[in-house]
Design an enzyme around this catalytic site. Structure first.
Site, mmCIF file in Angstrom:
data_model
loop_
_atom_site.group_PDB
_atom_site.id
_atom_site.type_symbol
_atom_site.label_atom_id
_atom_site.label_comp_id
_atom_site.label_asym_id
_atom_site.label_seq_id
_atom_site.Cartn_x
_atom_site.Cartn_y
_atom_site.Cartn_z
ATOM 1 N N LYS A 122 20.291 69.362 63.818
ATOM 2 C CA LYS A 122 19.615 68.344 62.865
ATOM 3 C C LYS A 122 18.497 69.063 61.969
ATOM 4 O O LYS A 122 18.482 68.960 60.540
ATOM 5 C CB LYS A 122 18.687 67.501 63.800
ATOM 6 C CG LYS A 122 18.416 66.140 62.800
ATOM 7 C CD LYS A 122 17.637 65.227 63.729
ATOM 8 C CE LYS A 122 16.316 65.942 64.196
ATOM 9 N NZ LYS A 122 15.312 64.951 64.897
ATOM 10 N N ASP A 140 19.376 61.851 62.635
ATOM 11 C CA ASP A 140 18.160 61.638 63.874
ATOM 12 C C ASP A 140 18.289 60.197 64.435
ATOM 13 O O ASP A 140 19.580 59.491 64.266
ATOM 14 C CB ASP A 140 17.057 61.600 62.897
ATOM 15 C CG ASP A 140 16.716 60.481 61.927
ATOM 16 O OD1 ASP A 140 17.845 59.733 61.835
ATOM 17 O OD2 ASP A 140 15.756 60.456 61.340
#
Ligand code: SF4
Length: 226
Positions: A122, A140
């Site tokens: 991420k 996320d």
């Protein structure tokens, strides 16, 4: 039933219209600052990170500055961001690796970024898209929740979600779509109580239509509780 490509296109267009200036809220002047700010943002608000980096980036501008500052001093500077022991340890180690292996420059590839301590997929995607303009979708908690509710994906984890989103969203929109979904999650599609009545994409949203299955006359929009 999965969403049609036409519905996906309409959702993206609507979200773009709703959040035309969606982008990262993390203050940064270069890829290195973006990397540090993103590591600090784990389980912390962007606002808090910006307050901390406003002071921190004045005394530490380069990987060398962070190594020289050391873990203990860095911990004191970033304490309010939470998880500060781990974050300080990772940042100093990442800076050492950038100096030793990448001639002091933040690497531009996902694999290389993910070798840096404290950088998962991420974070790497956030840095790629925001610092280098390389299309990427960072998944996320907001992106995961909103994309599932809408029916854009059906995945078990963030990595599968990212892969499926990349299949249904045109590459040129990957980075911006990531921000649209985050903004939508923050503004309306809240985790506990989504504000569906105000939602401009509810007519295509699978979760909404499953919760409020009503007979629709042509051209009408579903109303909850009808
Ligand atoms: S209709 Fe509700 S659940 Fe669906 S995207 Fe909008 S706010 Fe989220």
């Amino acid at each position: 039933m999965s969403l049609s490509q036409d519905a996906i296109t309409k959702i993206l267009k609507t979200l773009e219209g709703r959040y035309p200036r969606a982008g990262t809220a993390l203050t940064h002047k270069n890829p290195f600052e973006m990397l540090i700010a993103t590591i600090l943002s784990a389980q912390c608000t962007d606002k808090r990170v910006n307050t901390v980096t406003q002071v921190l980036f004045k005394k530490c501008r380069t990987p060398h500055d962070f190594v020289r500052l050391g873990k203990g001093n860095l911990e004191r500077s970033i304490k309010t961001c939470g998880l500060y022991h781990t974050k300080a340890k990772n940042i100093v180690a990442a800076c050492r690796m950038i100096l030793n292996d990448y001639e002091g420059q933040v690497p531009q590839g996902r694999e290389a970024l993910m070798k840096l301590p404290g950088v998962g997929r991420k974070t790497a995607n956030v840095v790629l898209s925001n610092a280098f303009g390389i299309p990427a979708i960072a998944v996320d908690t907001h992106v995961f929740r909103v994309s599932h509710r809408l029916g854009l994906v059906k995945a078990r984890n963030p990595e599968e979600t990212e892969k499926q989103l990349m299949e249904v969203i045109p590459r040129r929109q990957w980075s911006r779509a990531h921000h649209w979904l985050i903004h939508h999650g923050r503004a309306l599609c809240h985790a506990r109580k989504p504000n569906c009545l105000e939602c401009p994409v509810r007519q295509w949203c699978q979760d909404f239509n499953e919760r409020f299955p009503i007979k629709k006359s042509p051209g009408s929009i579903a109303q909850p509780g009808a």
